[in-house]
Write a protein that holds these residues in place. Structure first.
Motif, PDB file in Angstrom:
ATOM      1  N   TYR A  23      11.298   9.921  -3.962  1.00 15.47           N
ATOM      2  CA  TYR A  23      10.379   8.770  -3.886  1.00 15.47           C
ATOM      3  C   TYR A  23      10.819   7.818  -2.774  1.00 15.47           C
ATOM      4  N   GLN A  24      12.126   7.494  -2.738  1.00 15.65           N
ATOM      5  CA  GLN A  24      12.631   6.571  -1.726  1.00 15.65           C
ATOM      6  C   GLN A  24      12.488   7.147  -0.327  1.00 15.65           C
ATOM      7  N   ASN A  25      12.750   8.437  -0.159  1.00 15.22           N
ATOM      8  CA  ASN A  25      12.639   9.048   1.166  1.00 15.22           C
ATOM      9  C   ASN A  25      11.215   9.005   1.702  1.00 15.22           C
ATOM     10  N   HIS A  26      10.225   9.311   0.849  1.00 20.71           N
ATOM     11  CA  HIS A  26       8.821   9.276   1.296  1.00 20.71           C
ATOM     12  C   HIS A  26       8.363   7.840   1.562  1.00 20.71           C
ATOM     13  N   ALA A  82       0.833  -1.207   0.000  1.00 27.03           N
ATOM     14  CA  ALA A  82       0.000   0.000   0.000  1.00 27.03           C
ATOM     15  C   ALA A  82       0.867   1.257   0.000  1.00 27.03           C
ATOM     16  N   ALA A  83       1.961   1.245   0.762  1.00 22.32           N
ATOM     17  CA  ALA A  83       2.851   2.407   0.815  1.00 22.32           C
ATOM     18  C   ALA A  83       3.518   2.654  -0.536  1.00 22.32           C
ATOM     19  N   GLU A  84       3.903   1.583  -1.223  1.00 17.64           N
ATOM     20  CA  GLU A  84       4.507   1.736  -2.551  1.00 17.64           C
ATOM     21  C   GLU A  84       3.514   2.348  -3.537  1.00 17.64           C
ATOM     22  N   PHE A  85       2.267   1.877  -3.485  1.00 21.85           N
ATOM     23  CA  PHE A  85       1.244   2.406  -4.391  1.00 21.85           C
ATOM     24  C   PHE A  85       1.006   3.895  -4.117  1.00 21.85           C
ATOM     25  N   LEU A  86       0.866   4.257  -2.845  1.00 25.16           N
ATOM     26  CA  LEU A  86       0.605   5.652  -2.489  1.00 25.16           C
ATOM     27  C   LEU A  86       1.767   6.562  -2.881  1.00 25.16           C
ATOM     28  N   THR A  87       2.993   6.103  -2.609  1.00 24.87           N
ATOM     29  CA  THR A  87       4.160   6.931  -2.914  1.00 24.87           C
ATOM     30  C   THR A  87       4.314   7.121  -4.414  1.00 24.87           C
ATOM     31  N   SER A  88       4.023   6.077  -5.181  1.00 24.42           N
ATOM     32  CA  SER A  88       4.070   6.209  -6.642  1.00 24.42           C
ATOM     33  C   SER A  88       2.974   7.157  -7.125  1.00 24.42           C
ATOM     34  N   TRP A  89       1.805   7.088  -6.507  1.00 23.66           N
ATOM     35  CA  TRP A  89       0.681   7.940  -6.895  1.00 23.66           C
ATOM     36  C   TRP A  89       0.962   9.410  -6.573  1.00 23.66           C
TER      37      TRP A  89
END
Length: 594
Positions: free
Chosen positions: A330-333, A314-321
């Motif tokens: 991107y990596q920091n968030h 879920a975190a990967e999807f949100l950060t990409s969005w």
């Protein structure tokens, strides 16, 4: 059935394939031709740099070029009208999401890999890893991870050596954990500062210490309206920052808070299970019910691992969005989202037991169960299971190649087929996260369970070999990435070190030995503990300031390099001025003649 591979249909005997692009079986010819033309359009004539660049560096350059192929005036991918394009859209990302390109991955170098394996993990022995060889084959990012894993493992040995006799002789004497907690405070500070010096030594030797991220290229997933970057003057996608901020604060932040609330709710269910198991044991008093006391902690540890993995997706999807422009942003968030949840999910129950329930026996039991269970699950999921599946797949591929009668290089064909079915290594994120949580278990509460460091050392000695095995034999070869340090993980470990100071001071203040000094005035005790905690934090920051991040000889070399660069710039400027002065008389003579 005739099988052909374009990479193999070459007349050059010295051809060495570097990167494989796997297309879908029914891709149209016009799409193939268009993609090939777009790729080779960026190729520039130049000298042969085979001796100058390593294979990993060549693969990184190819990846960089592929990721920076962006649509210009195309409205769609040729042959696929449903695959829409707009100016600035990453072509590779669109090809992957449309199913036209299945995957892109670099090939292993069989001879170099065999040499690396022989010096790395095939002979089990207590020795240093070949970090420079790992860097030459996999790149700086992965080499730094294995360097940090090795350093952290050796740094844990003093804690394990002190903790073992402490466990054997004063196990139930909680008065004595004051000494262990005090040593913990110094240890957690010094090891991180010393690591920064060792990291600077390595990256200076590799030439990445002064690597700048300021003018980093946009990440492939970044999208926006094609425009001109006002700083670099390059054409790239542009996306308003206020839109990103709205997505972060109105969607991502509430979602993270909701997940944290759910984690606390699950924690309270775990404590209800503990009360039930304890009540059952007190009523019956049998050996079976004494074993049952550990069941809630084991179940909770498994649930924690499951929740951590689900939240990660879920975190990967949100950060990409959120559409971050730079890969570093991107990596920091992503790391911030994951660390906050994992910290609360893994350590909230321990803080609750230590400072609300004040049950040191339950704290010791929960810490031991969480640490050991998580280590076992990680070893199974990250190494043994993928290796077992890969071995089974390798047998099937060999049978298929042996039965195949095709006029091609069967050895290379087998390598391509075998590697394309391997799992994809998703980066060092999970590996660093595992070490971060392990550091938390050791630095926060190991004074209550002194064997935590010893179990961590045993786990890490096997982790070095299992991680090396999965890098070489289980996963596809990852693209190399240059790095100057371990990035935001350094800050994460330092933050955990600060929290450990507060936690250990609080545990010291709660010990019966310290409470006996202040039998009546608890307010004085609290004030003294807070004052000591502030003094230790000040000492920690003084130590961090006093220990230079770069060794003296590295500082001298960098200063000399900067001086030589300035001198070279001055000489170049003087040369230009001299040439201009020589040209001025000629021009004035021409003017007189005219």
């Amino acid at each position: 059935m005739k099988v052909t591979l374009s990479a193999l249909d070459t007349s050059e005997s010295s051809f060495t394939p570097l990167v494989v692009i796997e297309l879908a079986q029914d891709v149209k010819e016009e799409t193939k031709e268009w993609l090939k033309n777009r790729i080779i359009a960026k190729k520039k004539d130049g000298d042969n740099n085979d001796d100058f660049l390593t294979m990993a560096e060549c693969q990184f350059i190819i990846k960089h070029e592929l990721e920076n192929l962006r649509a210009k005036d195309e409205k769609m991918i040729p042959g696929y009208p449903q695959a829409k394009l707009y100016p600035g859209k990453s072509l590779l990302r669109r090809l992957l999401t449309s199913g036209i390109v299945i995957q892109v991955f670099p090939l292993h170098d069989s001879e170099a890999l065999k040499k690396l394996e022989d010096t790395w993990y095939t002979r089990f022995a207590l020795k240093y890893q070949p970090i420079d060889s790992i860097r030459g084959y996999f790149g700086e990012t992965i080499a730094l991870y294995f360097g940090f894993l090795e350093y952290f493992t050796f740094a844990l040995i003093p804690m394990a050596v002190i903790g073992l006799p402490y466990y054997l002789f004063v196990w139930e004497d909680y008065d004595k954990y004051v000494i262990f907690a005090s040593f913990n405070l110094i240890w957690s500070t010094v090891i991180l500062e010393v690591w920064k010096r060792g990291c600077a030594n390595m990256t200076y030797r590799w030439g990445t210490l002064l690597m700048k991220r300021k003018f980093e290229e946009p990440r492939p997933g970044f999208h926006g309206v094609l425009g001109i970057n006002s700083i670099t003057g390059k054409e790239e996608p542009l996306y308003p920052s206020y839109k990103r901020q709205l997505r972060i604060y109105l969607v991502s932040l509430p979602f993270v808070c909701l997940c944290l609330y759910f984690s606390l709710y699950v924690m309270m269910i775990y404590f209800d299970m503990e009360v039930w198991a304890l009540g059952l044991h007190e009523n019956s008093g049998s050996e079976w019910t004494s074993v049952l006391l550990y069941v809630p902690s084991i179940i909770y540890a498994i649930v924690i691992e499951i929740m951590n993995r689900l939240y990660r997706y879920a975190a990967e999807f949100l950060t990409s969005w959120e559409n971050h422009r730079l890969e570093s942003a991107y990596q920091n968030h992503l790391i911030l989202k994951v660390l906050v949840f994992n910290f609360l999910n893994c350590f909230a129950s321990l803080f609750y037991i230590a400072f609300v329930l004040k049950d040191m026996k339950l704290l010791r039991q929960s810490l031991a169960t969480l640490l050991i269970t998580s280590q076992i699950l990680n070893q199974i999921m990250e190494s043994f299971l993928p290796y077992w599946l890969q071995r089974k797949h390798g047998v099937r591929v060999k049978r298929k190649v042996q039965a195949l009668k095709a006029d091609i290089d069967a050895t290379l064909y087998e390598q391509v087929i075998l590697e394309k079915e391997m799992g994809t290594y998703l980066g060092t994120f999970d590996d660093y996260l595992e070490l971060f949580l392990q550091f938390g278990y050791v630095s926060l509460f190991s004074c209550v369970y002194p064997l935590a460091a010893a179990f961590a050392v045993l786990n890490n000695f096997t982790e070095v070999n299992s991680d090396a095995l999965k890098m070489c034999r289980v996963f596809k070869r990852p693209f190399s990435e240059p790095s100057a340090n371990i990035g935001v993980w350094q800050l994460a470990f330092e933050t955990m070190s600060v929290i450990s100071v507060v936690t250990n001071c609080a545990l010291i203040g709660m010990s019966p030995q310290v409470n006996a000094v202040f039998p009546e005035s608890k307010a004085d005790l609290i004030l003294i503990v807070v004052a000591v905690e502030h003094a230790l934090l000040a000492l920690k920051f003084i130590l961090a300031f006093a220990i230079p991040d770069k060794p003296r000889h590295i500082q001298m070399k960098l200063a000399r390099l900067e001086f030589e660069s300035l001198e070279a710039l001055k000489q170049q400027q003087m040369k230009l001025v001299t040439e201009n002065l020589k040209e001025e008389p000629k021009e004035s003579g021409k003017e007189k003649a005219t």
